[in-house]
Design an enzyme around this catalytic site. Sequence first.
Site, PDB file in Angstrom:
ATOM      1  N   TYR A  16      37.377   3.964 -40.981  1.00 54.11           N
ATOM      2  CA  TYR A  16      36.501   4.538 -39.956  1.00 54.11           C
ATOM      3  C   TYR A  16      35.158   3.814 -39.934  1.00 54.11           C
ATOM      4  CZ  TYR A  16      34.309   7.973 -36.937  1.00 54.11           C
ATOM      5  OH  TYR A  16      33.681   8.587 -35.882  1.00 54.11           O
TER       6      TYR A  16
ATOM      7  N   PHE B  83      29.415  -6.184  -9.739  1.00 53.52           N
ATOM      8  CA  PHE B  83      30.806  -5.834  -9.980  1.00 53.52           C
ATOM      9  C   PHE B  83      30.901  -4.324  -9.747  1.00 53.52           C
ATOM     10  CE2 PHE B  83      34.471  -4.566 -12.545  1.00 53.52           C
ATOM     11  CZ  PHE B  83      35.423  -5.292 -11.853  1.00 53.52           C
ATOM     12  N   THR B  84      32.082  -3.836  -9.341  1.00 51.65           N
ATOM     13  CA  THR B  84      32.206  -2.431  -8.921  1.00 51.65           C
ATOM     14  C   THR B  84      31.634  -1.450  -9.953  1.00 51.65           C
ATOM     15  OG1 THR B  84      34.462  -2.533  -9.768  1.00 51.65           O
ATOM     16  CG2 THR B  84      34.194  -2.741  -7.384  1.00 51.65           C
TER      17      THR B  84
ATOM     18  N   ASP C  47      26.558 -10.777 -17.982  1.00 50.91           N
ATOM     19  CA  ASP C  47      27.915 -10.233 -18.023  1.00 50.91           C
ATOM     20  C   ASP C  47      28.843 -11.419 -18.290  1.00 50.91           C
ATOM     21  OD1 ASP C  47      30.485  -9.356 -17.534  1.00 50.91           O
ATOM     22  OD2 ASP C  47      29.956  -8.130 -15.805  1.00 50.91           O
TER      23      ASP C  47
ATOM     24  N   LYS D 230      39.102  -9.480 -20.919  1.00 47.29           N
ATOM     25  CA  LYS D 230      39.097 -10.796 -20.287  1.00 47.29           C
ATOM     26  C   LYS D 230      38.669 -11.842 -21.329  1.00 47.29           C
ATOM     27  CE  LYS D 230      38.034  -9.016 -15.667  1.00 47.29           C
ATOM     28  NZ  LYS D 230      38.872  -9.626 -14.634  1.00 47.29           N
TER      29      LYS D 230
ATOM     30  N   ARG E 270      40.204  -6.810  -2.339  1.00 45.66           N
ATOM     31  CA  ARG E 270      38.796  -6.914  -2.693  1.00 45.66           C
ATOM     32  C   ARG E 270      38.018  -7.050  -1.395  1.00 45.66           C
ATOM     33  NH1 ARG E 270      37.729  -5.696  -8.296  1.00 45.66           N
ATOM     34  NH2 ARG E 270      38.203  -3.819  -7.186  1.00 45.66           N
TER      35      ARG E 270
ATOM     36  N   PHE F 137      39.147   2.724  -4.224  1.00 43.66           N
ATOM     37  CA  PHE F 137      40.237   1.728  -4.247  1.00 43.66           C
ATOM     38  C   PHE F 137      41.246   1.998  -5.357  1.00 43.66           C
ATOM     39  CE2 PHE F 137      38.849  -0.749  -7.917  1.00 43.66           C
ATOM     40  CZ  PHE F 137      37.493  -0.465  -7.976  1.00 43.66           C
TER      41      PHE F 137
END
Length: 482
Positions: free
Chosen positions: A80, A132-133, A223, A266, A389, A455
């Site tokens: 943990y 970005f969304t 990002d 990613k 998109r 979406f």
Amino acid sequence: MSTIKFYFGEHIPLEMHKVRIVQKLDLVPIGRRLEAITEAGNNTFLLKNRDIFMDMLTDSGVNAMSDRQLAAMMIADDSYAGSETFTRLTDKIEEIFGKKFFLPTHQGRACENIISQVFVKPGTLVPMNYHFTTTKSHIVLNGGAIEEIPITEAFNISSTHPFKGNLDTTQLKEIIQKHGADKIPFVRLEAGTNLIGGQPFSLENMRQVRKVCDDFGIMIVLDASLLADNLYFIKEREDNCKLMTIREITREISDLSDIIYFSARKLGCARGGGLCTNNESAYKKMRELIPLYEGFLTYGGMSVREMEAIAVGLEETMDENMINQGPQFIAFMTEELQKKGVPVVTPPGGLGCHINAMEFLEHVPQSQYPAGALAAAIYLISGVRGMERGTISEQRDENGNEPMANMELVRLALPRRVFTLSQIKYAVDRIGWLFENRNLVKGLTFVEEPKILRFFFGKLATVSDWQPELVAKFRKDFGDSL
Ligand code: F0G
């Protein structure tokens, strides 16, 4: 000078790996695909994998992992608090990015939540190359606003500009002078700018952004979710960087950033996320939220196996023969589609191949969601799942008005090292057929419209009975079996 391009013949990219574990695919007949897309409300997010042949929805969490990543998962140290795995990951982050403080999170948007909660206050403004969304939603949820200031070339779909993800520094200065530096908690730069077609920024642009931010004492938040592709493009396209190694480029980008966050679904080809910084006071503020939203500080909601995989995945991202795989196969697919006249975003970017639905379906008005209609049609005639998109990915404003997106794109993501060249050729072939029969495709209309991130769960119906007509034409040309 090392080259990171592997092509033979006429621009045929080479897979720099061998396949040792496979997952069987089915290509269900078009009759079933018509049922499936109807059941999914014409929203490709709601399709089931068993009905999909090539899943090109995203590269998130579905990149192929390497033998070394899988091996590392076996030695993960489960505890943990204070696991060896966490130490290995922090060491790797420090080695590659030169950042001392690392906070683990369960995925990229969790970093956005934490950064926004700590730094975004009502009335503040976050300038960025593009949103970005999930980023935009978190900033807005915390009372902030965003201001997108990419260079104008960003919206030129057919372009030869190598760095459409660049931020316009003249506009940045104007915004800071207009609103005052105290209203701007940070400038956000997104590597491999997702929503404009995976387009990179240049190292030179980032240096200029840094200079402006230094003049006004403003932080840069990077990002880095799509950093791997951006690194490749800097090395390939930026004259002054050709002699730099990927490690050197990464390090300079990192040195120019105050806080770096990433989706490890990613970057690093695993699952999870994290943020790192050398700013101790920022670190301490963000740290408080990790146990609240993510988990203890040494796992942050991730399994230790994934954390081992990220450490190895980040190391492999520094390998020039690994990070070329995404962009080179995307370039191949984009160029083959272009040969068939299909309108695509150029230059080819990272993440995937992006089709310009506004031009592909120029007879479908934007209010009938050309990108959504095209994504549904592509699935129907090929079993290939892409992602809308465009306007469906936008959100209504507080008065219920629907903003039209700057672009209507269908994204066909290429998860790294997943598809073979013949599969890509299959997708190109079918999309080429659809382009010849594009007049049969018509628009969509919402039947169920969620308020937030519509979406993901929204359902749509066709404005006319165009899908059975498309199926009839397909059967005439190909028979029923495919
Ligand atoms: N930033 C960028 C640039 C992204 O592309 C994503 C995710 C995130 C942040 C959020 O990360 O999913 O781990 O929470 N992009 C995925 C996509 C969803 O399909 O493009 P996450």
